[in-house]
Design an enzyme around this catalytic site. Structure first.
Site, short mmCIF file in Angstrom:
data_model
loop_
_atom_site.label_atom_id
_atom_site.label_comp_id
_atom_site.label_asym_id
_atom_site.label_seq_id
_atom_site.Cartn_x
_atom_site.Cartn_y
_atom_site.Cartn_z
N GLU A 35 0.85 -1.20 0.00
CA GLU A 35 0.00 0.00 0.00
C GLU A 35 0.88 1.24 0.00
O GLU A 35 1.75 1.39 0.87
CB GLU A 35 -0.94 0.00 1.20
N GLY A 185 -25.19 12.36 -8.05
CA GLY A 185 -25.33 10.97 -7.65
C GLY A 185 -25.29 10.89 -6.14
O GLY A 185 -25.48 11.89 -5.43
N ASP A 309 -12.85 -1.34 -6.40
CA ASP A 309 -13.18 -0.34 -7.42
C ASP A 309 -12.46 -0.57 -8.74
O ASP A 309 -12.93 -0.15 -9.80
CB ASP A 309 -12.85 1.07 -6.92
N ALA A 317 -17.91 0.29 -0.79
CA ALA A 317 -16.95 -0.40 0.08
C ALA A 317 -17.43 -1.79 0.45
O ALA A 317 -16.63 -2.74 0.48
CB ALA A 317 -16.70 0.43 1.33
N HIS A 440 -41.68 -3.30 19.34
CA HIS A 440 -42.41 -2.04 19.38
C HIS A 440 -41.99 -1.27 20.64
O HIS A 440 -41.86 -1.86 21.72
CB HIS A 440 -43.91 -2.29 19.43
#
Length: 469
Positions: A35, A185, A309, A317, A440
């Site tokens: 990375e 978007g 991506d 993600a 509830h």
């Protein structure tokens, strides 16, 4: 040049890379992650998490402004942007450190540097101290994406004051008095809502004929109304023709209209990071487009996978998480498959919007379908919280009751959509939701009430008010 040997190397430590790496380590593989920036990728450092941290501050600001409605007196309420950004940075740093700790616990090697493919079995890493060569049985390309810069903004980001990418907006030192957002978007709508809440005068531009052009038309119309309530100016069917720099940023739109203000935010999509990573060295085409993979996340080169991506499709993600894990399992010899049939998506505006499956328009084109809805204003918990704006909508197959699509606008919509996604994933019809007792009072009862309407058992809405024929 040093050399190290691994079972699998992930190029990229974003959502696909870090989750895939952890899964590979769970399966007994010796793993390395390369990375060049921070662990966690765009989502953790420049996307999902920092945006939501800033949104949390904006939400608290909004509630404080409405405190009197709850019987609470607050004298002064104002945003401190530097403190908001500092809190955001603290959240990001904490989570980033968590990933590093997970790597250490799994003995995953984190190599800080830029990775480049040399062959289907070799990766070269350029670090601050020199080159390292990695030999490996499998490679997973998870290099992510970056903001798309539409014309006429090419070359202007970082050069002209006030022209911002979605990375830049998360590091501001003050709220721009006036902000023009290009692209309506999910990201554009979300940022328009957040920045308006923080005090910016926002104009939102979309080239298509409505905001959220890929989403359900009724829900997009509702969200437009919510944005206008925040005093966001919404322009559709237009584009930017010209940018003129100066003390203020000046724009000319495709209809000749002029705009001048403090900042422009580019939220017009993303492009994959496929350049300069050595694709040609392993026999993959260098086209600049997303990498093609099969359902096992395999590229056309044996032993080379891709996820996140960089493969296009859903740039989310949580999809990248699943793709990275699928790639890791296949790299380990399992035969896992990606299933994109049920992918929830969300917009963290005020209020939130979340969806899964087909829009009403898409469903009616493919099936005999009917849409049923329930307003939050008819829900006890929503009224108690003072968050009654919004609705739940289920699009249901008329013959078998299967849920074809689910849409929620309202408080905690992104959390509520999970129940609908679970039902769709396991082919549970609307009747299955009706037969499940819901606590509830809770917001989840809105899902129950909509499913009841779909089954002809509507309780808290008048006959005929819940169906879109």
């Amino acid at each position: 040049m040093g050399e190290r040997v691994f079972d699998v190397v992930f190029i990229g430590g974003g959502p696909a890379g870090y989750q895939g790496a952890i899964r590979a380590a769970q399966l007994g593989m010796k793993v390395a992650v390369v990375e060049s920036r921070e662990l966690g990728g765009v989502c953790l450092n420049r996307g999902c998490i920092p945006t939501k941290a800033i949104r949390a501050s904006a939400e608290l600001l909004s509630r404080a402004r409405r405190a009197r409605n709850y019987g609470i007196e607050i004298d002064t309420v104002r945003p401190d942007v530097k403190a908001i950004i500092a809190r955001k940075n603290k959240v990001v740093s904490l989570l980033r450190g968590g990933i590093a700790q997970l790597f250490r616990s799994r003995r995953i090697q984190h190599l800080e540097g830029t990775g480049r493919l040399l062959s289907p079995r070799e990766v070269e890493v350029e670090t601050s101290t020199g080159l390292i060569r990695l030999r490996t049985e499998k490679i997973v390309i998870a290099t992510g994406s970056r903001p798309s810069i539409p014309p006429p903004f090419d070359g202007l980001t970082g050069e002209i004051k006030g022209v911002l990418t979605t990375d830049d907006i998360l590091e501001i030192s003050e709220v721009p008095a006036s902000l023009f957002i290009v692209g309506a978007g999910a990201v554009g709508v979300e940022m328009a809502s957040i920045m308006a809440e923080l005090g910016s005068s926002v104009t939102l531009l979309e080239a298509k004929d409505r905001i959220l052009p890929r989403e359900d038309e009724e829900m997009a119309t509702y969200m437009t109304r919510m944005l206008k309530r925040q005093k966001v100016k919404v322009l559709t069917g237009l584009s930017v023709n010209e940018v003129v720099p100066g003390e203020k940023v000046a724009l000319t739109l495709s209809n000749g209209q002029k705009w001048e203000g403090d900042a422009v935010l580019l939220a017009a999509g993303r492009v994959p990071n496929v350049e300069s990573i050595g694709l040609g060295s392993v026999g993959l085409e260098e086209t600049g487009r997303p990498l093609a993979v099969n359902e096992h996340m395999e590229t056309g080169v044996p032993g080379v996978f891709a996820a996140g991506d960089v493969v296009g499709g859903w740039l989310l993600a949580h999809v990248a998480f699943a793709e990275g894990i699928t790639a890791a399992e296949n790299a380990a010899g399992l035969r896992s498959c990606m299933d994109y049939r049920v992918v929830p998506r969300c917009v963290f505006a005020f209020p939130e919007y979340a969806a899964v499956g087909l829009t009403e328009e898409q469903a009616r084109e493919q099936f005999p379908a009917t849409a049923f809805s329930f307003p939050f204003k008819s829900l006890g918990m929503a009224q108690a919280l003072g968050e009654w704006e919004g609705m739940v909508k289920l699009v249901v197959h008329e013959k078998n009751g299967q849920i074809l699509g689910g849409h929620v606008i309202g408080p905690h919509a992104a959390d509520l959509i999970a129940e609908i996604a679970l039902a769709m994933r396991h082919h549970i019809p609307a009747k299955g939701i009706v037969e499940t007792i819901h606590t509830h009072p809770t917001l989840s009862e809105a899902i129950l009430e909509t499913a009841q309407a779909a089954c002809g058992q509507a309780i808290h809405i008048l006959p005929g008010e819940h169906t879109n024929k």
